[in-house]
Design an enzyme around this catalytic site. Structure first.
Site, PDB file in Angstrom:
ATOM      1  N   SER A   1       4.600   2.553   7.986  1.00 17.91           N
ATOM      2  CA  SER A   1       4.290   1.405   7.122  1.00 17.91           C
ATOM      3  C   SER A   1       5.496   1.035   6.275  1.00 17.91           C
ATOM      4  CB  SER A   1       3.112   1.745   6.212  1.00 17.91           C
ATOM      5  OG  SER A   1       1.918   1.870   6.941  1.00 17.91           O
TER       6      SER A   1
ATOM      7  N   HIS B   1       0.816  -1.219   0.000  1.00 15.29           N
ATOM      8  CA  HIS B   1       0.000   0.000   0.000  1.00 15.29           C
ATOM      9  C   HIS B   1       0.848   1.267   0.000  1.00 15.29           C
ATOM     10  CE1 HIS B   1       0.387  -0.152   4.538  1.00 15.29           C
ATOM     11  NE2 HIS B   1       0.425   1.163   4.368  1.00 15.29           N
TER      12      HIS B   1
ATOM     13  N   ASP C   1       0.306  -7.555   1.432  1.00 20.00           N
ATOM     14  CA  ASP C   1       0.680  -6.152   1.607  1.00 20.00           C
ATOM     15  C   ASP C   1       2.204  -5.979   1.627  1.00 20.00           C
ATOM     16  OD1 ASP C   1       0.321  -3.420   1.866  1.00 20.00           O
ATOM     17  OD2 ASP C   1       0.126  -3.486   4.047  1.00 20.00           O
TER      18      ASP C   1
END
Length: 400
Positions: free
Chosen positions: A240, A126, A156
């Protein structure tokens, strides 16, 4: 105490050199020391002060480090050794042929090919999703164009690479199967952008295998159950793709999400490094993760039963599909793909009621189990055939 005494002695010497004659009203007597001081140039004097102050700082630092706990020193050592393995990852889109920054995140350098000066970075899917240009950002602010090697929305994860002749460290990949609850966890990343580049937070592993439902295509159907590490090291947007390390400096996970609720604090999640290793291998080889399939088409038993009732009531026309008494759920096999995984093991008309011991309510639950499997895994199906329950086992093949 020994260090403090040394500092005190150094300061006494400085006081003696600088300034009895300036700060005390002694009679004007010229001593050898005073003559030597008078002969010092401004540059020599500044050098002397610098040397003394450097010694003072060194003594203070040594005194401070001796006062740190073993754990603090271990964390400091991890950050010093592996902090630079965590880089920034910028996602750019183009408008009127101008690169516009869409979002920022983090990534971890895990491989360096010396011959080509290439560095490989693992990050979250992402973080790079929709990017028309990807740049790696170093701590000194340099931005380097990166190439997308591959990405996988289900886990992911994504792999990118960039070229740089500078020497940068690479992460040591640990073993997430060896994790235990309560062990220390160190998160390094870039929360809220690069103003807080390389932020370090510290916590513990709170849970080893938290199953999180993932709907990656937004159709309100669960596509993937992600098994993640739960930890309480503070992470924020921008973390992230950053690293979760153990106290030895080994990478144990890639941070990818947290629970954001007013009643919740410090529930963060990381993708286990053993999952990361598998996905890295797949992305480097194929640019995507190759997944298996059963090689069947089918219908949910509950849908068949409903249709049978409509046919019996004359609401619709068609043929009744026979379902054994007492069977209210499962997947009814309507056809088999030649040379597919289930070819030669299942038959048309079989009803799959369990996959590796897990009840199969409908086709979505069966698809979920296959999505979580790897090529070569053994599928053990509990089926109903000719009104009898039986099991069949076979290896899963690559999805055609």
């Amino acid at each position: 105490m020994k260090g403090l005494k040394s500092i005190f002695l150094v300061l006494l010497i400085v006081f003696a050199l600088v300034g009895c004659e300036y700060y005390l009203n002694f009679p004007q007597q010229t001593t050898t020391t005073q003559k030597n001081l008078a002969q010092l140039s401004e540059e020599d004097w500044n050098n002397l002060v610098k040397q003394v102050m450097d010694q003072v700082r060194a003594e203070l630092l040594n005194e401070y480090q001796q006062g740190l706990s073993d754990v603090e020193n271990m964390i400091i050592n991890v950050v010093r050794a592996y902090g630079e393995t965590v880089v920034g990852v910028s996602n750019y889109v183009r408008q009127n042929n101008v690169a516009i920054l869409k979002s920022t995140g983090s990534g971890v350098i895990y491989k360096h090919i010396h011959d080509t000066s290439e560095y490989y970075v693992i990050t979250n899917e992402h973080v790079v999703d929709g990017a028309q240009e990807i740049r790696v950002v170093l701590e000194d602010g340099r931005e380097i164009t990166a190439e997308l090697i591959g990405k996988d929305a289900q886990t992911d994860l994504a792999v990118i690479k960039f070229q740089l002749t500078d020497s940068l460290p690479t992460a040591v990949l640990g073993d997430s199967d060896e994790l235990v609850r309560g062990q220390f966890a160190i998160a390094i990343g870039n929360p809220l952008g690069y103003e807080y580049y390389g932020s370090v937070t510290f916590g513990i592993v709170s849970g080893l295998a938290r199953d999180i439902d993932i709907d990656y295509d937004g159709d309100n159907v669960i596509d993937w159950v992600a098994t993640l590490i739960q930890h309480d090291a503070a992470i924020s947007p921008g973390n992230s793709g950053g690293g979760l390390f153990n106290i030895k400096g080994e990478l144990i996970g890639i941070n990818n999400m947290k629970i954001v609720e007013s009643r919740v604090d410090d529930i963060g999640f990381a993708i286990p490094v053993n999952t990361v290793k598998y996905v890295i291998e797949q992305l480097e080889l194929y640019g995507k993760v190759e997944r298996p399939s059963l090689g069947i088409t089918g219908r949910a038993v509950e849908d068949i039963l409903y249709n049978n009732e409509l046919i019996r009531a004359g609401v619709i026309t068609g043929e009744i599909t026979p379902i054994p008494n007492g069977i209210t759920y499962g997947v009814y096999v309507t056809s088999l793909v030649k040379n597919g995984s289930a070819y030669g093991y299942l038959q048309e008309g079989d009803i799959i009621i369990k996959y590796n011991g897990i009840e199969i309510k409908n086709f979505d639950t069966l698809r979920l189990q296959i999505n979580n499997a790897k090529i070569g895994d053994i599928a053990t199906l509990t089926i109903i055939r000719n009104n009898r329950e039986m099991t069949v086992s076979f290896p899963l093949k690559k999805r055609p």
